[in-house]
Design a protein around this motif. Structure first.
Motif, short mmCIF file in Angstrom:
data_model
loop_
_atom_site.label_atom_id
_atom_site.label_comp_id
_atom_site.label_asym_id
_atom_site.label_seq_id
_atom_site.Cartn_x
_atom_site.Cartn_y
_atom_site.Cartn_z
N CYS A 34 0.83 -1.20 0.00
CA CYS A 34 0.00 0.00 0.00
C CYS A 34 0.86 1.25 0.00
O CYS A 34 0.59 2.21 -0.74
N PHE A 37 2.44 1.63 -3.45
CA PHE A 37 1.46 2.08 -4.43
C PHE A 37 1.02 3.52 -4.18
O PHE A 37 0.78 4.27 -5.12
N ASN A 41 1.27 6.48 -6.87
CA ASN A 41 0.10 7.29 -7.21
C ASN A 41 0.33 8.77 -6.94
O ASN A 41 -0.04 9.63 -7.74
N PHE A 282 -4.10 -3.63 -5.03
CA PHE A 282 -3.41 -3.71 -6.32
C PHE A 282 -4.13 -2.99 -7.46
O PHE A 282 -3.50 -2.23 -8.22
N CYS A 285 -3.62 0.83 -8.03
CA CYS A 285 -2.34 1.33 -8.53
C CYS A 285 -2.16 1.08 -10.02
O CYS A 285 -1.25 1.63 -10.63
#
Length: 323
Positions: A34, A37, A41, A282, A285
């Motif tokens: 997390c 990602f 992001n 998942f 992302c």
């Protein structure tokens, strides 16, 4: 109590069978991906605001809206997940705010994908009118409508919650961990949530599929730019895949409910941890990775932002060797 709520209760009860080491391992299994990602992001969001071409192009503005909603939703989901792992029980108002924000951003994704698909449809089927139809003002209006429609859904859910007799509760302290299913305090809330989910994803699927078919038909026309049409078809196909991944989160609870009848509580908790990473973390992302690598305009800027720390560490080393 609904079957979904009963399943969540069983999962919560199963947490007591996990040892400290296992809780730590599963927490790291979700928290590390997390964080990675979220970094990707956030870097992508920064990239989309770093240059004027990104800030003034409709498709990049829509992509920013999609990534922003996915990033917020991923962060909120991870917060709720960690609170469940740590057995933190909130009061209903606080849980309601967090869960409603998560639902709001979750609804934004499929609606934004629809708008992005319509933008590609106009670009291919009406290339001469694209600049007059897809303007900055119209893009801003489309984003406003997306957020307003999603907010209307949240407002409806809040109104349904007001019918629940909270005064009959001994305490506002929740008995289970916080999630959107725990807020189904009456049958109407659950029925409305199911109906809205079916309507949202059904409408989005029809809209994106229709634009894909229209672009395929336009691609056979002699007056259409073949390369542009092919690229648009691939983009729309990508949107369908993203919509399918978003839809996968809706089958999360039904799968757990079905599995709860055949496996023990501790096994169910372990399965839940794996599903959470695969279904919730998942897919959020993928947009950054796919668009960042696929788009030739974004790719060099994104790679430069992702690797700037490495470059800064390499340059001084070279200077020291040369001296």
């Amino acid at each position: 109590m609904s079957n979904a709520t009963q399943s969540q209760t069983n999962i919560t009860a199963g947490l007591q069978y996990q040892g400290l080491l296992e809780i730590l391992v599963f927490s790291m299994m979700s928290t590390v991906p997390c964080c990675v990602f979220l970094f990707i992001n956030i870097t992508m969001l920064f990239t989309l605001r770093s240059k004027a071409v990104f800030r003034e192009t409709s498709r990049f503005i829509l992509l920013f809206n999609l990534l922003f909603a996915d990033t917020v939703q991923m962060a909120l989901s991870q917060i709720l997940y960690l609170m469940a792992i740590l057995r933190v029980r909130l009061i209903y108002p606080v849980c309601g705010v967090l869960a409603m924000l998560a639902d709001l951003t979750n609804d934004i994704s499929p609606l934004t994908l629809v708008v992005m698909s319509l933008e590609r449809y106009v670009a291919v089927c009406f290339p001469l009118r694209h600049t007059t139809i897809i303007t900055m003002r119209n893009t801003a209006v489309a984003i406003f409508v997306v957020w307003a429609f999603s907010s209307l859904n949240i407002l409806t859910r809040v109104i349904l919650l007001l019918d629940f007799p909270f005064e009959d509760l001994e305490s506002l302290q929740m008995k289970d961990f916080c999630n959107n299913v725990a807020l189904f305090l009456g049958p109407m809330s659950e029925h409305y949530d199911n109906a809205f989910t079916y309507f949202l994803f059904g409408s989005a699927s029809v809209a994106i599929t229709s634009t894909y078919i229209a672009v395929m038909i336009a691609a056979r026309s002699a007056s259409t730019d073949k390369a542009s049409a092919q690229k648009a078809r691939n983009t729309l196909l990508l949107h369908l895949v993203q919509l399918g991944l978003s839809l996968s989160s809706t089958v999360y609870n039904p799968i757990l409910i079905a599995l709860s009848k055949f496996v023990t509580r501790i096994v169910l908790v372990r399965i839940q941890n794996v599903f959470y990473v695969c279904i919730f973390i998942f897919p959020k992302c993928l947009s950054s990775l796919i668009y960042g690598i696929r788009d030739q305009t974004i790719r060099p800027v994104l790679i430069n932002h992702l690797c700037c720390g490495l470059k800064l560490s390499v340059v001084p080393a070279k200077v020291q060797v040369s001296t």
